[in-house]
Design an enzyme around this catalytic site. Sequence first.
Site, PDB file in Angstrom:
ATOM      1  N   ASP A   1      47.733  40.188  49.603  1.00 50.97           N
ATOM      2  CA  ASP A   1      47.839  39.009  50.485  1.00 50.97           C
ATOM      3  C   ASP A   1      47.499  39.330  51.934  1.00 50.97           C
ATOM      4  OD1 ASP A   1      48.907  37.686  48.237  1.00 50.97           O
ATOM      5  OD2 ASP A   1      50.913  38.403  48.768  1.00 50.97           O
TER       6      ASP A   1
ATOM      7  N   HIS B   1      43.409  34.612  45.814  1.00 50.92           N
ATOM      8  CA  HIS B   1      42.882  34.666  47.165  1.00 50.92           C
ATOM      9  C   HIS B   1      42.814  33.245  47.671  1.00 50.92           C
ATOM     10  CE1 HIS B   1      41.642  38.766  46.654  1.00 50.92           C
ATOM     11  NE2 HIS B   1      40.990  38.439  45.577  1.00 50.92           N
TER      12      HIS B   1
END
Length: 430
Positions: free
Chosen positions: A12, A40
């Site tokens: 992340d 994503h």
Amino acid sequence: MVKAVVGANWGDEGKGKITDMLAEEADIIVRFQGGANAGHTIVNNYGKFALHTLPSGVFYGHTTSVIGNGVALNIPLLINEIKSITDRNVPMPKILVSERCQIVMPYHISFDQYEEERLGGKSFGSTKSGIAPFYSDKYAKIGFQVSELFAEKELKEKLVRVCETKNVLLEHLYHKPTMNPDELFETMMDYREKIAPYVCDVSAFLDQALKDGKTVLLEGQLGTLKDPDHGIYPMVTSSSTLAAYGAIGAGIPPYEIKQVITVCKAYSSAVGAGAFVSELFGDEADELRRRGGDGGEFGATTGRPRRVGWFDCVASKYGCRLQGTTDVAFTVLDVLGYLDEIPVCVGYEIDGEVTTDFPVTYKLEKAKPVFKKLPGWKCGTRGIRKYEELPENCRKYVEYIEEQIGYPITMVSNGPGREDIIYRESPLKK
Ligand code: GDP
């Protein structure tokens, strides 16, 4: 020329945004490991998207999106993902799937759930996408490559053998319904029909592309600390998250990887369990989580609130080293503009001694953060495109962290969009 975009930490970090941005100048974008267990987030002209299997280059007309052999391929999810972007007016991307890529079987997902249930409080916090059972079977040599869908007789026989062992576990360990190989075969034939248009020899395709002088981006999932060898074992993922594995998971020579762009976020965040030394709790954590990322720090796949903390120089220095970093992309800096002062974790205290070396897991569990407080800049920085135009304290923050981690920060991201990027000359760049 091959460039890898990988994460320094727990994932992340903003790899999707950086890949999407670099894809403008690339021809081919390859996913080389992991599966649909993480995501994503990408913001561009078409809107905001959470991708799980497709590489972050799918939004451009000029790129080819490749699913490499190292990926855990969930065929129905891939097909749905393609539909979810074309339904929102993104032109149909050019997609290639390696014939050597292995398939996430329906029972991998069930076994993931059953095992987490069985472990109860001692579970790994799996996203239950079947990733651990998938990679276990791959290395136990009872997985299924995409190519096997095209050899029906052998496929049928292998399904019978695999069901024999799996059914023992289903019946006696998990007390769940058993599987029927004929039904599984039907499912496999459905998978074959869905995936056939995309299947090819990816390694040969990339070999030719490199001979033709094309630019290839390798897009990593998660980050160094989730690597099964070098991460916080056992709270890791089941495939290597390192740039080096990009060569294997795509099928290219290791020496072709000329640039390793390691993405580091300006503070820390993690989903799932495991040691997180600079973690924040209470109101401070809530505020950073709410302001973080683009609309809060919540998992792209699971929606779970992410754990958040201050920037960790010890973990990031280690994370960058294992990736073989040539460039650091330092992201989400814009979020920190609200703070009067910003603590940065500069060391770990373990049994009364301070270290800046990232330790093995049992020592990591005992580590307490040593913080240094840097002054904040108390203003927004979105829209700034030149490094010199960032507030002085903001530049000092970047430069202090660069010095601590020892790798050149050549890109600073100050917003989720493609254009929110500042290129910087680093004194560490040879
Ligand atoms: P990845 O898995 O490494 O691609 O990271 P994620 O996409 O899960 O998480 C990154 C989040 O931060 C996403 O919501 C991005 O849109 C967002 N993001 C990326 N770069 C920036 C940035 O520089 N500033 C802000 N505010 N958000 C960013």
